[in-house]
Design a protein around this motif. Structure first.
Motif, PDB file in Angstrom:
ATOM      1  N   GLY A 268       0.786  -1.223   0.000  1.00 15.68           N
ATOM      2  CA  GLY A 268       0.000   0.000   0.000  1.00 15.68           C
ATOM      3  C   GLY A 268       0.820   1.276   0.000  1.00 15.68           C
ATOM      4  O   GLY A 268       0.271   2.363   0.098  1.00 15.68           O
ATOM      5  N   GLY A 269       2.123   1.146  -0.103  1.00 13.16           N
ATOM      6  CA  GLY A 269       2.981   2.331  -0.092  1.00 13.16           C
ATOM      7  C   GLY A 269       2.837   3.133  -1.370  1.00 13.16           C
ATOM      8  O   GLY A 269       2.501   2.578  -2.416  1.00 13.16           O
ATOM      9  N   PRO A 270       3.064   4.461  -1.290  1.00 11.45           N
ATOM     10  CA  PRO A 270       2.967   5.296  -2.486  1.00 11.45           C
ATOM     11  C   PRO A 270       4.113   5.003  -3.444  1.00 11.45           C
ATOM     12  O   PRO A 270       5.278   5.052  -3.069  1.00 11.45           O
ATOM     13  N   THR A 271       3.760   4.691  -4.648  1.00 15.77           N
ATOM     14  CA  THR A 271       4.770   4.355  -5.642  1.00 15.77           C
ATOM     15  C   THR A 271       4.455   5.078  -6.937  1.00 15.77           C
ATOM     16  O   THR A 271       3.348   5.579  -7.140  1.00 15.77           O
ATOM     17  N   HIS A 272       5.438   5.107  -7.788  1.00 17.44           N
ATOM     18  CA  HIS A 272       5.260   5.668  -9.122  1.00 17.44           C
ATOM     19  C   HIS A 272       5.531   4.561 -10.131  1.00 17.44           C
ATOM     20  O   HIS A 272       6.608   3.967 -10.105  1.00 17.44           O
ATOM     21  N   HIS A 273       4.543   4.288 -10.954  1.00 14.82           N
ATOM     22  CA  HIS A 273       4.730   3.278 -11.990  1.00 14.82           C
ATOM     23  C   HIS A 273       5.267   3.967 -13.229  1.00 14.82           C
ATOM     24  O   HIS A 273       4.642   4.879 -13.755  1.00 14.82           O
ATOM     25  N   HIS A 274       6.409   3.518 -13.663  1.00 21.70           N
ATOM     26  CA  HIS A 274       7.025   4.111 -14.848  1.00 21.70           C
ATOM     27  C   HIS A 274       6.872   3.163 -16.016  1.00 21.70           C
ATOM     28  O   HIS A 274       7.146   1.975 -15.897  1.00 21.70           O
ATOM     29  N   ARG A 275       6.461   3.702 -17.129  1.00 19.96           N
ATOM     30  CA  ARG A 275       6.409   2.902 -18.344  1.00 19.96           C
ATOM     31  C   ARG A 275       7.646   3.187 -19.170  1.00 19.96           C
ATOM     32  O   ARG A 275       8.092   4.317 -19.249  1.00 19.96           O
ATOM     33  N   ALA A 276       8.147   2.154 -19.797  1.00 24.54           N
ATOM     34  CA  ALA A 276       9.371   2.272 -20.584  1.00 24.54           C
ATOM     35  C   ALA A 276       9.295   3.447 -21.552  1.00 24.54           C
ATOM     36  O   ALA A 276       8.296   3.636 -22.249  1.00 24.54           O
ATOM     37  N   ASN A 277      10.344   4.237 -21.567  1.00 21.59           N
ATOM     38  CA  ASN A 277      10.433   5.318 -22.554  1.00 21.59           C
ATOM     39  C   ASN A 277      11.907   5.559 -22.863  1.00 21.59           C
ATOM     40  O   ASN A 277      12.757   4.733 -22.520  1.00 21.59           O
ATOM     41  N   HIS A 278      12.210   6.684 -23.461  1.00 20.85           N
ATOM     42  CA  HIS A 278      13.589   6.908 -23.889  1.00 20.85           C
ATOM     43  C   HIS A 278      14.546   7.093 -22.721  1.00 20.85           C
ATOM     44  O   HIS A 278      15.721   6.805 -22.843  1.00 20.85           O
ATOM     45  N   SER A 279      14.068   7.572 -21.596  1.00 20.21           N
ATOM     46  CA  SER A 279      14.998   7.836 -20.501  1.00 20.21           C
ATOM     47  C   SER A 279      15.197   6.626 -19.592  1.00 20.21           C
ATOM     48  O   SER A 279      16.282   6.426 -19.062  1.00 20.21           O
ATOM     49  N   VAL A 280      14.156   5.837 -19.399  1.00 22.87           N
ATOM     50  CA  VAL A 280      14.295   4.581 -18.655  1.00 22.87           C
ATOM     51  C   VAL A 280      13.599   3.509 -19.498  1.00 22.87           C
ATOM     52  O   VAL A 280      12.379   3.441 -19.534  1.00 22.87           O
ATOM     53  N   PRO A 281      14.377   2.687 -20.195  1.00 18.81           N
ATOM     54  CA  PRO A 281      13.791   1.813 -21.221  1.00 18.81           C
ATOM     55  C   PRO A 281      13.181   0.526 -20.695  1.00 18.81           C
ATOM     56  O   PRO A 281      13.225  -0.501 -21.350  1.00 18.81           O
ATOM     57  N   PHE A 282      12.621   0.562 -19.524  1.00 18.27           N
ATOM     58  CA  PHE A 282      11.915  -0.614 -19.029  1.00 18.27           C
ATOM     59  C   PHE A 282      10.870  -0.160 -18.030  1.00 18.27           C
ATOM     60  O   PHE A 282      10.957   0.938 -17.484  1.00 18.27           O
ATOM     61  N   ASN A 283       9.874  -0.996 -17.818  1.00 20.49           N
ATOM     62  CA  ASN A 283       8.848  -0.675 -16.834  1.00 20.49           C
ATOM     63  C   ASN A 283       9.408  -0.901 -15.444  1.00 20.49           C
ATOM     64  O   ASN A 283      10.109  -1.884 -15.205  1.00 20.49           O
ATOM     65  N   THR A 284       9.093  -0.011 -14.549  1.00 18.06           N
ATOM     66  CA  THR A 284       9.570  -0.190 -13.192  1.00 18.06           C
ATOM     67  C   THR A 284       8.619   0.492 -12.224  1.00 18.06           C
ATOM     68  O   THR A 284       7.770   1.286 -12.623  1.00 18.06           O
ATOM     69  N   VAL A 285       8.750   0.143 -10.980  1.00 15.34           N
ATOM     70  CA  VAL A 285       7.960   0.760  -9.914  1.00 15.34           C
ATOM     71  C   VAL A 285       8.945   1.326  -8.917  1.00 15.34           C
ATOM     72  O   VAL A 285       9.809   0.606  -8.412  1.00 15.34           O
ATOM     73  N   VAL A 286       8.836   2.615  -8.674  1.00 14.56           N
ATOM     74  CA  VAL A 286       9.761   3.238  -7.737  1.00 14.56           C
ATOM     75  C   VAL A 286       9.009   3.746  -6.519  1.00 14.56           C
ATOM     76  O   VAL A 286       7.831   4.083  -6.577  1.00 14.56           O
ATOM     77  N   ASP A 287       9.747   3.818  -5.452  1.00 16.89           N
ATOM     78  CA  ASP A 287       9.259   4.382  -4.210  1.00 16.89           C
ATOM     79  C   ASP A 287       9.227   5.894  -4.344  1.00 16.89           C
ATOM     80  O   ASP A 287      10.088   6.467  -4.995  1.00 16.89           O
ATOM     81  N   LEU A 288       8.269   6.538  -3.718  1.00 17.77           N
ATOM     82  CA  LEU A 288       8.224   7.990  -3.802  1.00 17.77           C
ATOM     83  C   LEU A 288       8.911   8.661  -2.624  1.00 17.77           C
ATOM     84  O   LEU A 288       8.822   9.866  -2.467  1.00 17.77           O
ATOM     85  N   THR A 289       9.592   7.904  -1.809  1.00 20.19           N
ATOM     86  CA  THR A 289      10.298   8.493  -0.681  1.00 20.19           C
ATOM     87  C   THR A 289      11.628   9.061  -1.167  1.00 20.19           C
ATOM     88  O   THR A 289      12.452   8.312  -1.692  1.00 20.19           O
ATOM     89  N   PRO A 290      11.857  10.365  -1.016  1.00 15.92           N
ATOM     90  CA  PRO A 290      13.128  10.925  -1.477  1.00 15.92           C
ATOM     91  C   PRO A 290      14.289  10.364  -0.662  1.00 15.92           C
ATOM     92  O   PRO A 290      14.189  10.210   0.550  1.00 15.92           O
ATOM     93  N   LEU A 291      15.383  10.079  -1.343  1.00 17.39           N
ATOM     94  CA  LEU A 291      16.561   9.558  -0.676  1.00 17.39           C
ATOM     95  C   LEU A 291      17.539  10.700  -0.407  1.00 17.39           C
ATOM     96  O   LEU A 291      17.795  11.515  -1.286  1.00 17.39           O
ATOM     97  N   THR A 292      18.096  10.711   0.770  1.00 18.52           N
ATOM     98  CA  THR A 292      19.162  11.662   1.057  1.00 18.52           C
ATOM     99  C   THR A 292      20.434  11.153   0.380  1.00 18.52           C
ATOM    100  O   THR A 292      20.527   9.975   0.019  1.00 18.52           O
ATOM    101  N   PRO A 293      21.441  12.028   0.207  1.00 22.27           N
ATOM    102  CA  PRO A 293      22.696  11.553  -0.389  1.00 22.27           C
ATOM    103  C   PRO A 293      23.276  10.353   0.349  1.00 22.27           C
ATOM    104  O   PRO A 293      23.775   9.418  -0.287  1.00 22.27           O
ATOM    105  N   ALA A 294      23.175  10.332   1.677  1.00 23.57           N
ATOM    106  CA  ALA A 294      23.703   9.191   2.430  1.00 23.57           C
ATOM    107  C   ALA A 294      22.911   7.929   2.136  1.00 23.57           C
ATOM    108  O   ALA A 294      23.473   6.840   1.987  1.00 23.57           O
TER     109      ALA A 294
END
Ligand SMILES: [Zn+2]
Ligand SMILES: [Zn+2]
Length: 99
Positions: free
Chosen positions: A19-45
């Motif tokens: 149930g976590g907030p995610t972003h579903h990405h469809r393959a395009n020119h910048s990321v050429p595969f489908n993926t699901v990413v977390d919407l939690t911003p990562l710090t540099p560490a």
């Protein structure tokens, strides 16, 4: 289409498992595969901590008109995003502690 409208707040979907907030990405020119990413911003560490061969880090930029844009983070892209995006990684469900 049928009833699956957009939610406010950036997440375009939720993980069916946790149930976590995610972003579903469809393959395009910048990321050429489908993926699901977390919407939690990562710090540099955190980016340094999660970086491993089979886990990718992406730069997610929000655009005022149009869907968020996901790009693979290049080695020369600083961990502190220079163009106002957030850096995210592949979604993995958190360990369940309910049971
Ligand atoms: Zn960035
Ligand atoms: Zn999940």
């Amino acid at each position: 289409m049928a009833g699956a409208g957009r939610r406010r707040g950036g997440a375009n979907s939720r993980c069916p498992a946790c149930g976590g907030p995610t972003h579903h990405h469809r393959a395009n020119h910048s990321v050429p595969f489908n993926t699901v990413v977390d919407l939690t911003p990562l710090t540099p560490a955190e980016q340094a901590a999660v970086r491993e061969p089979n886990r990718l880090i992406y730069c997610l930029t929000q655009r005022p008109h149009g869907p968020p844009q996901l790009r693979l983070l290049n080695p020369w892209h600083p961990p502190d995003c220079p163009h106002g995006g957030i850096h995210v990684t592949d979604h993995r469900c958190p360990p369940t502690t309910l049971f």
